[in-house]
Design a protein around this motif. Structure first.
Motif, PDB file in Angstrom:
ATOM      1  N   ASP A   1       0.817  -1.219   0.000  1.00 37.87           N
ATOM      2  CA  ASP A   1       0.000   0.000   0.000  1.00 37.87           C
ATOM      3  C   ASP A   1       0.848   1.264   0.000  1.00 37.87           C
ATOM      4  O   ASP A   1       0.390   2.329  -0.437  1.00 37.87           O
ATOM      5  CB  ASP A   1      -0.936   0.015   1.214  1.00 37.87           C
TER       6      ASP A   1
ATOM      7  N   SER B   1       4.610   3.793  -4.444  1.00 35.12           N
ATOM      8  CA  SER B   1       4.144   4.795  -5.400  1.00 35.12           C
ATOM      9  C   SER B   1       3.629   4.082  -6.645  1.00 35.12           C
ATOM     10  O   SER B   1       3.799   2.861  -6.801  1.00 35.12           O
ATOM     11  CB  SER B   1       5.284   5.730  -5.782  1.00 35.12           C
ATOM     12  N   ASP B   2       3.021   4.825  -7.554  1.00 31.31           N
ATOM     13  CA  ASP B   2       2.514   4.221  -8.784  1.00 31.31           C
ATOM     14  C   ASP B   2       3.633   3.558  -9.583  1.00 31.31           C
ATOM     15  O   ASP B   2       3.477   2.449 -10.096  1.00 31.31           O
ATOM     16  CB  ASP B   2       1.819   5.283  -9.641  1.00 31.31           C
ATOM     17  N   VAL B   3       4.768   4.241  -9.690  1.00 35.43           N
ATOM     18  CA  VAL B   3       5.908   3.691 -10.424  1.00 35.43           C
ATOM     19  C   VAL B   3       6.416   2.427  -9.747  1.00 35.43           C
ATOM     20  O   VAL B   3       6.703   1.408 -10.395  1.00 35.43           O
ATOM     21  CB  VAL B   3       7.038   4.733 -10.553  1.00 35.43           C
TER      22      VAL B   3
ATOM     23  N   ARG C   1       4.700   0.461  -7.801  1.00 34.67           N
ATOM     24  CA  ARG C   1       3.676  -0.581  -7.903  1.00 34.67           C
ATOM     25  C   ARG C   1       3.783  -1.319  -9.245  1.00 34.67           C
ATOM     26  O   ARG C   1       3.646  -2.541  -9.312  1.00 34.67           O
ATOM     27  CB  ARG C   1       2.290   0.034  -7.748  1.00 34.67           C
ATOM     28  N   ILE C   2       4.039  -0.570 -10.312  1.00 31.52           N
ATOM     29  CA  ILE C   2       4.208  -1.187 -11.630  1.00 31.52           C
ATOM     30  C   ILE C   2       5.414  -2.124 -11.614  1.00 31.52           C
ATOM     31  O   ILE C   2       5.357  -3.251 -12.136  1.00 31.52           O
ATOM     32  CB  ILE C   2       4.365  -0.100 -12.716  1.00 31.52           C
TER      33      ILE C   2
ATOM     34  N   THR D   1       7.353   5.404   3.007  1.00 36.86           N
ATOM     35  CA  THR D   1       7.078   4.581   1.834  1.00 36.86           C
ATOM     36  C   THR D   1       8.194   3.565   1.646  1.00 36.86           C
ATOM     37  O   THR D   1       9.299   3.731   2.159  1.00 36.86           O
ATOM     38  CB  THR D   1       6.962   5.436   0.558  1.00 36.86           C
TER      39      THR D   1
END
Length: 380
Positions: free
Chosen positions: A254, A257-259, A261-262, A288
């Motif tokens: 959770d 970050s988006d990057v 997570r990819i 994070t």
């Protein structure tokens, strides 16, 4: 010296190990024929780890603030002095107080002890972070060069990232000081050519300081390629309880970050099991996690919170991810100390000791290709 680069019995090179830590400089150089006859560190815990691996430490290791060390405390005939003095004031991740700081300023205490020796070592080897070269606009390294030059040394500088030997990115700079009458036959005057151990910023150090101080360089072989993943350091003896539970794993995911997570999902859905190191960062006030882009570990640090500890993430084949903290054995392998005895101190103390140490393979490479030819020029 025999063909393996080892000095023959009876001709041992006598060394003093300043800021000895847990003894990885000794671990690196001892197989080459170096005999540590004196060592010093301020921390009792590091001495305990050192002694667990080198039982003779009771006879030559002094647990003492270097400011209390005098030249007369060292035994006679020291051929080599090594100094991995504290980096916290020089590191880009530190406070940047430089040699004016109370930690990194201990360099001057090392120089003071050398200055007081009746017969100084023929060779000195210093190790620190790259930030040493830029601290205070370059004035700190100039001050260090000045001190070493006053002691009669010609200077050379190397930059080596441990990733050429172990799966850890750990860039460090090394200063080699050699007494003028001991310079090897292959020592050159002038600015060294570009190479993997002398990138552009090292050449600029030579350009900037060679008119003021005696500087040299020697030809060195290319660095090896190094491992590309963590598979060789994984500790498979961990307990199931060491792996994080589902709640903690989800909190990790959770926080990405988006990057990130990819990257995480791509690895999780990959055809093979892979391992990544991960760091905890603070971004805009939030904690994070970040996966390292490549498959090796980042630079190990002294444990103490924040981003200092690294986690290991196991991903692949569409399975649920597994995560845990890296173990002391994994830290040991990342420092090239595969056989190091982990019988002293707590796990956190062991992690701290490795995070504050040198990589064995790097120092051994310098020893074999640079230092040994100085001490045994006819054997090279």
């Amino acid at each position: 010296m025999d063909r393996g680069g080892r000095v023959e019995e009876g001709t041992a090179i006598r060394a003093a190990e300043f800021f000895a830590g847990i003894g990885l400089v000794r671990t690196a150089l001892e197989p080459l024929g170096v005999k540590v006859v004196w060592a010093n560190d301020i921390k009792q815990g590091k001495f305990e780890a050192y002694r667990a691996n080198h039982p003779d430490a009771d006879h030559h290791f002094k647990v003492r603030d270097i400011r209390e060390v005098e030249a007369a405390d060292l035994p006679p005939r020291i051929d080599l002095a090594t100094s991995s003095f504290p980096c916290i004031d020089l590191s880009l991740a530190g406070n940047r107080l430089g040699l004016a700081g109370t930690q990194s300023g201990m360099f001057f205490e090392f120089a003071r002890v050398l200055a007081g020796m009746r017969e100084r070592p023929s060779v000195v080897l210093l190790e620190n972070v790259h930030g040493f070269a830029t601290s205070h606009g370059g004035e700190d390294i100039r001050s260090a060069f000045k001190e070493l030059a006053k002691l009669g040394y010609s200077l050379d500088v190397l930059a080596i990232d441990a990733k050429h030997f172990v799966p850890q990115s750990r860039p460090r700079m090394f200063i080699v000081g050699i007494a003028h009458d001991k310079l090897p036959k292959n020592a050159h005057v002038g600015v060294p050519p570009l190479s993997d151990v002398r990138p552009a910023w090292i050449r600029k150090l030579h350009e900037r300081h060679s008119q003021e101080f005696s500087m040299h360089y020697v030809d060195l072989p290319a660095l090896p390629e190094g491992p590309t993943d963590l598979s060789g350091v994984i500790d498979h003896d961990v307990q199931d309880a060491d792996w994080w539970d589902a709640k903690r794993v989800q909190a990790f995911v959770d926080s990405l970050s988006d990057v990130q997570r990819i990257r995480f999902e791509a690895l999780r859905n990959g055809d093979a099991i892979s391992y990544r190191s991960a760091y905890r960062r603070t971004r805009q006030g939030n904690s994070t996690w970040e996966l390292r882009r490549d498959a090796i570990a980042g630079c190990l640090r002294t444990t103490g919170g924040g981003s200092s500890k690294q986690a290991l993430v196991e991903l692949g084949r569409g399975r649920e991810a597994r995560m845990r903290w890296m173990t002391p054995r994994e830290y040991a392998r990342l420092m090239g100390a595969d056989d190091y005895q982990l019988i002293a101190g707590t796990p956190n103390q062991q992690l701290f000791g490795f995070g504050d140490a040198v990589v064995v393979d790097v120092v051994r490479w310098i020893g074999q290709h640079y230092l040994m030819p100085v001490f045994s020029p006819d054997a090279t």
